[in-house]
Design an enzyme around this catalytic site. Sequence first.
Site, short mmCIF file in Angstrom:
data_model
loop_
_atom_site.label_atom_id
_atom_site.label_comp_id
_atom_site.label_asym_id
_atom_site.label_seq_id
_atom_site.Cartn_x
_atom_site.Cartn_y
_atom_site.Cartn_z
N CYS A 328 6.68 19.62 17.51
CA CYS A 328 7.71 19.88 18.52
C CYS A 328 7.89 18.74 19.50
O CYS A 328 9.01 18.27 19.74
CB CYS A 328 7.40 21.19 19.25
SG CYS A 328 5.88 21.17 20.23
N HIS A 376 4.81 24.40 23.56
CA HIS A 376 5.97 24.18 22.68
C HIS A 376 7.15 23.68 23.51
O HIS A 376 7.26 23.98 24.70
CB HIS A 376 6.35 25.46 21.95
CG HIS A 376 7.33 25.23 20.83
ND1 HIS A 376 6.99 24.60 19.66
CD2 HIS A 376 8.65 25.53 20.72
CE1 HIS A 376 8.05 24.54 18.86
NE2 HIS A 376 9.06 25.08 19.49
N HIS A 388 14.62 22.50 17.48
CA HIS A 388 13.17 22.33 17.66
C HIS A 388 12.46 22.35 16.31
O HIS A 388 13.02 22.80 15.30
CB HIS A 388 12.59 23.41 18.59
CG HIS A 388 12.56 24.78 18.00
ND1 HIS A 388 11.50 25.65 18.20
CD2 HIS A 388 13.45 25.46 17.20
CE1 HIS A 388 11.75 26.79 17.57
NE2 HIS A 388 12.91 26.70 16.97
#
Length: 413
Positions: A328, A376, A388
């Site tokens: 990420c 994240h 993402h």
Amino acid sequence: MASHRRSRSWLNVPSGRRTAAGLTTAALTSLALLAQVAPSATAVPREPRPSIEEVQKRVDTLYREAGSATQAYNGAKERTDAQQARVDELLGDVAEHTERVNEARRKLGSFAAAQYRSGSAHSTATLLLAADSKSLFDQSHLLARMTSRQQRALTDYEARRAAAATQRGKATQSLASLTAAQEDLRAKKKSVRAKLAEARKLLSRLTVEEKARLAELEREKQAEAERKAKELARKQAEKEREEREQRERERKREREQRENDGGTGDGSGDGSGQGEDAGRGDGSGESDPTDPAPPADTVKAQQAIDFARAQLGKPYVWGATGPNSYDCSGLTQGAWKAAGVTLPRTTWDQVKVGKRIATTDLAPGDLVFFYDDISHVGLYIGEGMMIHAPKPGANVRIESIYTMPQYGHVRPA
């Protein structure tokens, strides 16, 4: 002979009683065996099978923990790489200083050889070539015997030897730090792998029906997240419309104010000057009064989004920074790098860069961070959606920012 043998008493027992005794013995043996088996059967009771909801929750938790461990791994790798570069630099310095020491020693040797040939060496040559000159002679007494050129050579030699020793010490310490960093890196990698292995194990135990039910739960979760994204898009559009109307009202008031100020003038030169100013104001304000003023980072934000879109479909791989796979923070770092903005490697550091903003103020290119541990991050593209790299087994994709609990939002530039 037979008369001397002892009679076996059981032969004298009637057959019926012998049969009963045999049955009794067999029954007692069976009961004993059952008594031995029964405790073992109840000692380890079978654990109840978890529900699909419990499995989903546990798998989500494992993926989140793996994401956090991945950020720890990324940080450890960054430190290890930096330490390795530092070690390489120091080792290069040590080699360079060693060569300088050898050069100075050769120069001292040439002076000693010249003194020996001229017969004036005495003990000078031995002292100059000693491993530690200061421990073998009085420096001031020796320097009195030398020429200024020889004195400079000796001073240079001592300085270079001290510098080489210093660099060797730094290199030794840096190597020790590198070893510790490498151990930390291995531990972080092991932690990530353990979390992912447990998640895979849980999913592998599901039946076909359970997997179908889990997929249905995921679809329901996505549908709810998309509904919230649309609601956010509606609120943002409403807010943008209100801001445009407010700007237009302010422009209108400014025009009316200028017109009123111009009407009360006395017609002198000052009045004509005010007319010119008013003309410039009207011209700039009426170019496109319905559109909001674009933010300063619009171009860069679009460059970051274009880069992220080009990565759609590429697999998530923990610790990866491209070009074939990403995690990420590797994706967001690469996206903003394409726009000329340098972001740190981990989510924990990326969240500290730029300006913190509210959810309703999100604009394309902003970073959206998730979970309390900030494990994240995604790149906002507008209307409640983001690009993402989600988790192991998934590809870079577009999803609602409401698929996970949000931590905060940052505008990098």
